[in-house]
Design a protein around this motif. Structure first.
Motif, PDB file in Angstrom:
ATOM      1  N   GLY A  94       0.175  -1.001   0.395  1.00 32.75           N
ATOM      2  CA  GLY A  94       0.182  -0.149  -0.069  1.00 32.75           C
ATOM      3  C   GLY A  94       0.935   1.942   0.780  1.00 32.75           C
ATOM      4  O   GLY A  94       0.214   2.621   0.318  1.00 32.75           O
ATOM      5  N   ALA A  95       1.588   1.106  -0.457  1.00 27.80           N
ATOM      6  CA  ALA A  95       2.877   2.168  -0.480  1.00 27.80           C
ATOM      7  C   ALA A  95       2.388   3.477  -1.865  1.00 27.80           C
ATOM      8  O   ALA A  95       3.370   4.082  -2.012  1.00 27.80           O
ATOM      9  N   ASN A 114      -1.362  -0.881  -9.331  1.00 28.89           N
ATOM     10  CA  ASN A 114      -1.582  -0.369 -10.072  1.00 28.89           C
ATOM     11  C   ASN A 114       0.015  -0.124 -11.076  1.00 28.89           C
ATOM     12  O   ASN A 114       0.762   0.733 -10.199  1.00 28.89           O
ATOM     13  N   MET A 140       1.158  -6.646  -7.609  1.00 30.18           N
ATOM     14  CA  MET A 140       1.225  -7.417  -6.532  1.00 30.18           C
ATOM     15  C   MET A 140      -0.221  -7.081  -6.461  1.00 30.18           C
ATOM     16  O   MET A 140      -0.654  -6.053  -6.063  1.00 30.18           O
ATOM     17  N   ASP A 141      -1.363  -7.869  -6.888  1.00 29.33           N
ATOM     18  CA  ASP A 141      -2.504  -7.170  -5.963  1.00 29.33           C
ATOM     19  C   ASP A 141      -3.551  -8.589  -4.885  1.00 29.33           C
ATOM     20  O   ASP A 141      -3.492  -9.395  -5.323  1.00 29.33           O
ATOM     21  N   LEU A 142      -3.400  -8.260  -3.614  1.00 32.72           N
ATOM     22  CA  LEU A 142      -3.611  -8.380  -2.558  1.00 32.72           C
ATOM     23  C   LEU A 142      -5.257  -9.259  -3.088  1.00 32.72           C
ATOM     24  O   LEU A 142      -5.444 -10.086  -1.377  1.00 32.72           O
ATOM     25  N   ALA A 143      -6.378  -8.655  -3.594  1.00 41.03           N
ATOM     26  CA  ALA A 143      -7.080  -8.783  -3.668  1.00 41.03           C
ATOM     27  C   ALA A 143      -6.692 -10.326  -4.703  1.00 41.03           C
ATOM     28  O   ALA A 143      -8.611 -10.435  -6.102  1.00 41.03           O
ATOM     29  N   VAL A 147      -8.393  -1.186   1.830  1.00 41.75           N
ATOM     30  CA  VAL A 147      -9.573  -0.861   1.402  1.00 41.75           C
ATOM     31  C   VAL A 147     -10.388  -0.661   2.388  1.00 41.75           C
ATOM     32  O   VAL A 147     -11.067  -1.178   2.811  1.00 41.75           O
ATOM     33  N   THR A 188      -8.104  -8.022   1.208  1.00 42.78           N
ATOM     34  CA  THR A 188      -7.841  -7.777   0.871  1.00 42.78           C
ATOM     35  C   THR A 188      -7.146  -7.152   2.088  1.00 42.78           C
ATOM     36  O   THR A 188      -5.907  -6.681   2.209  1.00 42.78           O
ATOM     37  N   THR A 214      -1.165  -2.868  10.001  1.00 36.81           N
ATOM     38  CA  THR A 214      -1.607  -1.501  10.099  1.00 36.81           C
ATOM     39  C   THR A 214      -3.244  -2.602  10.226  1.00 36.81           C
ATOM     40  O   THR A 214      -4.070  -2.288  10.401  1.00 36.81           O
ATOM     41  N   LYS A 256     -10.040  -5.037  10.614  1.00 33.74           N
ATOM     42  CA  LYS A 256      -9.104  -4.920  11.341  1.00 33.74           C
ATOM     43  C   LYS A 256      -9.163  -5.350  12.457  1.00 33.74           C
ATOM     44  O   LYS A 256      -8.595  -5.451  13.060  1.00 33.74           O
ATOM     45  N   PRO A 291      -3.023   4.936  12.367  1.00 37.80           N
ATOM     46  CA  PRO A 291      -2.503   6.264  11.996  1.00 37.80           C
ATOM     47  C   PRO A 291      -3.816   7.337  12.420  1.00 37.80           C
ATOM     48  O   PRO A 291      -3.841   8.614  12.272  1.00 37.80           O
ATOM     49  N   GLY A 315      -6.473   8.500   0.890  1.00 40.23           N
ATOM     50  CA  GLY A 315      -7.014   7.889  -0.141  1.00 40.23           C
ATOM     51  C   GLY A 315      -8.097   6.576   0.152  1.00 40.23           C
ATOM     52  O   GLY A 315      -9.445   6.948  -0.108  1.00 40.23           O
TER      53      GLY A 315
HETATM   54  N1  LIG Z   1      -6.501   7.000   6.803  1.00 37.43           N
HETATM   55  C1  LIG Z   1      -7.081   6.518   7.963  1.00 37.43           C
HETATM   56  O1  LIG Z   1      -7.964   7.512   8.498  1.00 37.43           O
HETATM   57  C2  LIG Z   1      -7.241   5.198   8.631  1.00 37.43           C
HETATM   58  C3  LIG Z   1      -7.232   4.644   9.779  1.00 37.43           C
HETATM   59  C4  LIG Z   1      -7.477   3.562  10.154  1.00 37.43           C
HETATM   60  C5  LIG Z   1      -6.744   2.196   9.431  1.00 37.43           C
HETATM   61  N2  LIG Z   1      -6.247   2.752   8.542  1.00 37.43           N
HETATM   62  C6  LIG Z   1      -5.011   2.170   7.446  1.00 37.43           C
HETATM   63  O2  LIG Z   1      -4.359   2.288   6.849  1.00 37.43           O
HETATM   64  C7  LIG Z   1      -3.178   1.921   6.147  1.00 37.43           C
HETATM   65  C8  LIG Z   1      -3.604   2.464   4.425  1.00 37.43           C
HETATM   66  O3  LIG Z   1      -4.894   3.271   4.033  1.00 37.43           O
HETATM   67  P1  LIG Z   1      -4.805   4.207   3.755  1.00 37.43           P
HETATM   68  O4  LIG Z   1      -5.042   5.968   4.652  1.00 37.43           O
HETATM   69  O5  LIG Z   1      -3.217   4.950   3.738  1.00 37.43           O
HETATM   70  O6  LIG Z   1      -5.542   4.877   2.552  1.00 37.43           O
HETATM   71  P2  LIG Z   1      -5.386   4.922   0.802  1.00 37.43           P
HETATM   72  O7  LIG Z   1      -4.174   6.000   0.737  1.00 37.43           O
HETATM   73  O8  LIG Z   1      -6.209   4.296   0.373  1.00 37.43           O
HETATM   74  O9  LIG Z   1      -4.101   3.255   0.486  1.00 37.43           O
HETATM   75  C9  LIG Z   1      -4.077   2.375   0.267  1.00 37.43           C
HETATM   76  C10 LIG Z   1      -3.209   1.584  -0.246  1.00 37.43           C
HETATM   77  O10 LIG Z   1      -3.250   0.531  -0.436  1.00 37.43           O
HETATM   78  C11 LIG Z   1      -3.817   0.064  -1.514  1.00 37.43           C
HETATM   79  N3  LIG Z   1      -4.049  -1.341  -1.913  1.00 37.43           N
HETATM   80  C12 LIG Z   1      -5.164  -1.179  -1.761  1.00 37.43           C
HETATM   81  N4  LIG Z   1      -5.806  -2.648  -2.200  1.00 37.43           N
HETATM   82  C13 LIG Z   1      -4.931  -3.707  -2.641  1.00 37.43           C
HETATM   83  C14 LIG Z   1      -4.527  -4.590  -2.999  1.00 37.43           C
HETATM   84  N5  LIG Z   1      -6.020  -5.496  -3.797  1.00 37.43           N
HETATM   85  N6  LIG Z   1      -3.891  -5.264  -4.005  1.00 37.43           N
HETATM   86  C15 LIG Z   1      -2.948  -3.880  -3.371  1.00 37.43           C
HETATM   87  N7  LIG Z   1      -2.516  -2.804  -2.915  1.00 37.43           N
HETATM   88  C16 LIG Z   1      -3.848  -2.469  -2.413  1.00 37.43           C
HETATM   89  C17 LIG Z   1      -4.254   0.921  -2.472  1.00 37.43           C
HETATM   90  O11 LIG Z   1      -3.137   0.866  -3.944  1.00 37.43           O
HETATM   91  P3  LIG Z   1      -3.684   1.866  -5.120  1.00 37.43           P
HETATM   92  O12 LIG Z   1      -3.437   2.861  -5.248  1.00 37.43           O
HETATM   93  O13 LIG Z   1      -3.901   0.580  -6.193  1.00 37.43           O
HETATM   94  O14 LIG Z   1      -5.077   2.076  -4.965  1.00 37.43           O
HETATM   95  C18 LIG Z   1      -3.394   2.335  -1.372  1.00 37.43           C
HETATM   96  O15 LIG Z   1      -1.806   1.814  -1.876  1.00 37.43           O
HETATM   97  C19 LIG Z   1      -5.230   0.522   5.639  1.00 37.43           C
HETATM   98  O16 LIG Z   1      -4.391  -0.680   6.087  1.00 37.43           O
HETATM   99  C20 LIG Z   1      -6.042   1.443   6.292  1.00 37.43           C
HETATM  100  O17 LIG Z   1      -6.817   0.412   7.185  1.00 37.43           O
HETATM  101  C21 LIG Z   1      -6.689   3.914   8.112  1.00 37.43           C
END
Ligand SMILES: NC(=O)c1ccc[n+]([C@@H]2O[C@H](COP(=O)([O-])OP(=O)(O)OC[C@H]3O[C@@H](n4cnc5c(N)ncnc54)[C@H](OP(=O)(O)O)[C@@H]3O)[C@@H](O)[C@H]2O)c1
Length: 302
Positions: free
Chosen positions: A32-33, A58, A81-84, A109, A127, A150, A182, A207, A213
């Motif tokens: 998810g970088a 992507n 790699m697609d985690l899904a 996601v 995912t 996470t 989660k 976080p 996103g």
């Molecule tokens: N933001 C918050 O407030 C929050 C709160 C609690 C926990 N979290 C956790 O933090 C983590 C990171 O999320 P974020 O907030 O940084 O969201 P984000 O900006 O949407 O990033 C999510 C990342 O996961 C990747 N991803 C999603 N589905 C995938 C798949 N099938 N295979 C490979 N990669 C995949 C995305 O890839 P693409 O670029 O291809 O979409 C993206 O790089 C998640 O585990 C989320 O549940 C976030």
């Protein structure tokens, strides 16, 4: 405070720069970088001289990540790699030839409607838990130091339905599906540490409420933007959201430490170790979730 990159309602300004200690000679595997907190962490590791393996689904976003890293001190590579898709996870794991110091399971996601992965799993469970579970089992023999998972405070309202984890019979809604995935992550960490023993440390991070996103969940760009604007006073930047992950990866921590921001409602602030409620630490539930992961992914740890 640098307000240069700040646009109202888009991303709150970072309180601090994510500066990591020298990572020269160290390799991080970060999922998810290509967005959000994972991107911030990956760029910080590369800037600190580390090698980052950032598997991505992507190609365009992967290319943007590589471009953002530029010709910094470290190396950053983005294999597919697609985690899904478990076949994709296996292909990536088979292709990995380097040892890993730190594995960051970060990808996740949310979806406005029920969807399924290539293997027929409910998308959020697939995912956020099953894909990372399989990945970790397949690469664990290469991890030298630490695995970070996470999580999210939404585990506190989660319920794992072992009879219907994919919402085939019960009614699906995004919150129940996300909270279940989660809670699985929190419990999986416990079962994973149990199996790894002293081979690697397992820690957890969240976080808080980070403007990333993942907030684009309604299916409507306008509504997503409105939500971001209205909630921006409560949320923090992706860079600040990445700080608990960095602390979980590098801090002097006990096994299964859960690191999150210290502010109001734990939505924003500086990283601190937080307690996990019994729902997220039950040994019985952890073993049930591990068994679920093994059954669905066909992977296990020796
Ligand atoms: N933001 C918050 O407030 C929050 C709160 C609690 C926990 N979290 C956790 O933090 C983590 C990171 O999320 P974020 O907030 O940084 O969201 P984000 O900006 O949407 O990033 C999510 C990342 O996961 C990747 N991803 C999603 N589905 C995938 C798949 N099938 N295979 C490979 N990669 C995949 C995305 O890839 P693409 O670029 O291809 O979409 C993206 O790089 C998640 O585990 C989320 O549940 C976030």
């Amino acid at each position: 405070m640098d307000l240069g990159a700040y646009r109202w309602g888009m991303n709150p300004p970072p309180l601090t720069t994510l500066d990591l200690p020298d990572q020269l000679g160290r390799t991080w595997l970060i999922t998810g970088a290509t967005s959000g907190i994972g991107e911030e962490l990956a760029l910080a590791v590369a800037a600190a001289g580390g090698t980052v393996v950032a598997p991505a689904r992507n190609r365009e976003r992967a290319a943007s990540l590589v471009a953002a890293a530029g010709k910094g001190a470290g190396r950053l590579e983005t294999p597919h790699m697609d985690l899904a898709d478990l076949a994709s996870v296996r292909r990536f794991a088979d292709s990995l030839t380097t040892d890993i110091d730190v594995l960051i399971n970060n990808a996740g996601v949310v979806s406005p409607r029920r969807r399924e992965t290539a293997d027929g799993f409910e998308m959020l469970l697939g995912t956020n838990f099953l894909g990372p579970f399989a990945l970790t089992n397949l690469v664990a023999h290469r991890v030298r130091e630490r695995i970070v998972i996470t999580g999210s405070d939404s585990y506190k309202v989660g319920r794992v339905d072992l009879d219907d984890p994919h919402f085939r019979a019960r009614r699906w809604n995004p919150m129940s599906a996300y909270a279940q995935s989660k809670l699985c992550d929190m419990l999986w960490a416990r079962a994973l540490q149990e199996r790894l023993g002293s081979r690697a440390l397992v820690t957890l991070a969240h976080p808080g409420w980070a403007a990333t996103g993942i907030q684009n969940v309604t299916g409507s760009k306008l509504l997503d933007r409105a939500i971001v604007v209205v909630t921006s006073p409560f949320s923090q930047s992706a860079a600040d959201g990445a700080r608990p992950l960095a602390e979980a990866a590098l801090g002097d921590l006990a096994p299964l430490s859960y690191v999150g921001p210290d502010g109001f409602m734990k939505w924003k602030g500086r990283p601190e170790v937080q307690s996990v409620s019994p729902r997220g630490t039950s040994a019985t539930s952890a073993e049930e979730v591990w068994a679920l992961g093994v059954r669905e992914t066909g992977t296990d740890l020796a």
